[in-house]
Design a protein around this motif. Structure first.
Motif, mmCIF file in Angstrom:
data_model
loop_
_atom_site.group_PDB
_atom_site.id
_atom_site.type_symbol
_atom_site.label_atom_id
_atom_site.label_comp_id
_atom_site.label_asym_id
_atom_site.label_seq_id
_atom_site.Cartn_x
_atom_site.Cartn_y
_atom_site.Cartn_z
ATOM 1 N N LEU A 113 0.833 -1.210 0.000
ATOM 2 C CA LEU A 113 0.000 0.000 0.000
ATOM 3 C C LEU A 113 0.866 1.257 0.000
ATOM 4 O O LEU A 113 0.593 2.216 -0.736
ATOM 5 N N ASP A 114 1.918 1.247 0.823
ATOM 6 C CA ASP A 114 2.798 2.415 0.918
ATOM 7 C C ASP A 114 3.497 2.694 -0.407
ATOM 8 O O ASP A 114 3.643 3.854 -0.814
ATOM 9 N N GLU A 115 3.937 1.637 -1.085
ATOM 10 C CA GLU A 115 4.631 1.829 -2.360
ATOM 11 C C GLU A 115 3.689 2.415 -3.409
ATOM 12 O O GLU A 115 4.078 3.302 -4.176
ATOM 13 N N MET A 116 2.478 1.911 -3.458
ATOM 14 C CA MET A 116 1.527 2.461 -4.429
ATOM 15 C C MET A 116 1.220 3.922 -4.126
ATOM 16 O O MET A 116 1.157 4.754 -5.048
ATOM 17 N N ASP A 117 1.063 4.239 -2.855
ATOM 18 C CA ASP A 117 0.827 5.641 -2.475
ATOM 19 C C ASP A 117 1.991 6.517 -2.903
ATOM 20 O O ASP A 117 1.802 7.625 -3.419
ATOM 21 N N ARG A 118 3.189 6.043 -2.675
ATOM 22 C CA ARG A 118 4.397 6.801 -3.036
ATOM 23 C C ARG A 118 4.465 7.009 -4.551
ATOM 24 O O ARG A 118 4.824 8.095 -5.026
ATOM 25 N N VAL A 120 1.988 7.265 -6.621
ATOM 26 C CA VAL A 120 1.012 8.287 -7.008
ATOM 27 C C VAL A 120 1.498 9.674 -6.608
ATOM 28 O O VAL A 120 1.253 10.659 -7.319
ATOM 29 N N VAL A 121 2.207 9.785 -5.508
ATOM 30 C CA VAL A 121 2.792 11.073 -5.124
ATOM 31 C C VAL A 121 3.804 11.511 -6.180
ATOM 32 O O VAL A 121 3.875 12.695 -6.552
ATOM 33 N N ASP A 125 -0.582 12.635 -11.902
ATOM 34 C CA ASP A 125 -1.455 12.799 -13.059
ATOM 35 C C ASP A 125 -1.219 11.726 -14.120
ATOM 36 O O ASP A 125 -1.501 11.941 -15.303
ATOM 37 N N SER A 126 -0.725 10.582 -13.703
ATOM 38 C CA SER A 126 -0.419 9.512 -14.650
ATOM 39 C C SER A 126 -1.458 8.408 -14.611
ATOM 40 O O SER A 126 -1.541 7.674 -13.625
ATOM 41 N N SER A 128 -1.181 5.720 -16.049
ATOM 42 C CA SER A 128 -0.392 4.498 -15.970
ATOM 43 C C SER A 128 -0.006 4.141 -14.549
ATOM 44 O O SER A 128 0.451 3.027 -14.289
ATOM 45 N N VAL A 129 -0.170 5.073 -13.629
ATOM 46 C CA VAL A 129 0.098 4.822 -12.213
ATOM 47 C C VAL A 129 -1.210 4.739 -11.431
ATOM 48 O O VAL A 129 -1.393 3.877 -10.568
ATOM 49 N N LEU A 130 -2.140 5.619 -11.762
ATOM 50 C CA LEU A 130 -3.416 5.645 -11.047
ATOM 51 C C LEU A 130 -4.259 4.393 -11.297
ATOM 52 O O LEU A 130 -4.918 3.897 -10.383
ATOM 53 N N LEU A 131 -4.227 3.870 -12.525
ATOM 54 C CA LEU A 131 -5.053 2.707 -12.840
ATOM 55 C C LEU A 131 -4.656 1.453 -12.060
ATOM 56 O O LEU A 131 -5.533 0.782 -11.503
ATOM 57 N N PRO A 132 -3.361 1.105 -11.990
ATOM 58 C CA PRO A 132 -3.020 -0.090 -11.219
ATOM 59 C C PRO A 132 -3.378 0.046 -9.746
ATOM 60 O O PRO A 132 -3.898 -0.888 -9.141
ATOM 61 N N GLN A 133 -3.107 1.227 -9.170
ATOM 62 C CA GLN A 133 -3.463 1.393 -7.770
ATOM 63 C C GLN A 133 -4.982 1.320 -7.599
ATOM 64 O O GLN A 133 -5.489 0.629 -6.715
ATOM 65 N N GLY A 134 -5.713 2.025 -8.449
ATOM 66 C CA GLY A 134 -7.158 2.044 -8.314
ATOM 67 C C GLY A 134 -7.773 0.660 -8.415
ATOM 68 O O GLY A 134 -8.597 0.267 -7.580
ATOM 69 N N ALA A 135 -7.388 -0.102 -9.431
ATOM 70 C CA ALA A 135 -7.947 -1.441 -9.615
ATOM 71 C C ALA A 135 -7.587 -2.345 -8.445
ATOM 72 O O ALA A 135 -8.413 -3.137 -7.976
#
Length: 242
Positions: A113-118, A120-121, A125-126, A128-135
């Motif tokens: 969870l921490d890595e995905m949050d990092r 996105v930080v 606005d990507s 390619s980053v928001l979709l994997p975390q969101g899903a």
């Protein structure tokens, strides 16, 4: 993380993300969120096949994908795409550890969870980053975690998808059906699970209009007409099921 279903549910979530990437290769050239150059492949292209194989039981290929993430991060510690994929992969490792009753499961879960949050930080606005975390978060929020954490992760996943939709507004209609259907379906399902039936209905209605003739539209019509459980969600129709 004490759920024997965690591994299956997490894999479904990651699978949805991978499939969405496969469908979104026609993204706008103006999308500068990717950390790769215009002449190099997207990071997702480098790991997607191995992640698919891993979800089908090939642990060696899954670990190969994770190793590529780790090698990339060792060279470029702030590569947001490699980081978000690695974070998602850590949740798979967490589920595997949980099945083996390994105490590392919860540590891996939080680190993922921490890595995905990092990530996105680093690239807020990507797609390619928001979709994997969101899903991933939309899926993990369905597992046997505390109600408070479940709602937090669910809301975060919905927010990721909403932001992707805003970022893609100018070219969303040109994306493949699968990319549009998965994103809109995820939002319809997410808002329903958050208890906002009005927002869920808006997205189901949009699916009927914008994905006419597809399985997504048929499922949404059934949902709108109360012919299926309101907890149901269309099964992914992506390339990985062919």
């Amino acid at each position: 993380m004490k759920s024997r279903y965690l591994l299956t549910v997490v894999l479904v979530g990651i699978s949805s993300a991978l499939s969405a990437f496969a469908a979104q290769q026609g993204e706008s050239k103006d999308d500068k969120a990717s950390t790769s150059t215009t002449n190099s492949p997207r990071f997702a292209d480098l790991v997607r096949a191995d992640f698919f194989a891993g979800m089908q039981g090939d642990r060696a290929r899954f670990e190969r994908a994770m190793q590529l993430c780790e090698t990339t991060l060792a060279k470029t510690p702030e590569d947001a795409e490699a980081m978000v994929w690695h974070g998602s992969g850590l949740l798979i490792r967490s589920a595997q550890a949980g099945q083996a009753k390994d105490v590392k499961s919860e540590v891996l879960f939080q680190k993922g969870l921490d890595e995905m949050d990092r990530a996105v930080v680093l690239a807020p606005d990507s797609p390619s980053v928001l979709l994997p975390q969101g899903a991933t978060l939309l899926s993990v929020s369905k597992t046997a975690i505390s109600p408070e954490l479940s709602k937090k992760l669910l809301r975060q996943g919905v927010d990721d998808y909403e932001k992707v939709l805003r970022l893609q507004t100018s070219y969303f209609a040109t994306l493949p059906l699968h990319a549009r259907g998965e994103l809109l379906s995820g939002l319809a399902d997410g808002w329903h699970r958050l208890g906002d039936e009005a927002r869920a209905r808006e997205y189901h209605q949009r699916i009927v209009r914008e994905c006419a003739g597809s399985a997504y539209a048929s499922d949404s019509e059934m949902w709108l007409n109360h012919r299926v459980s309101t907890d149901s969600r269309p099964k992914c129709q992506g390339c990985h099921v062919k």
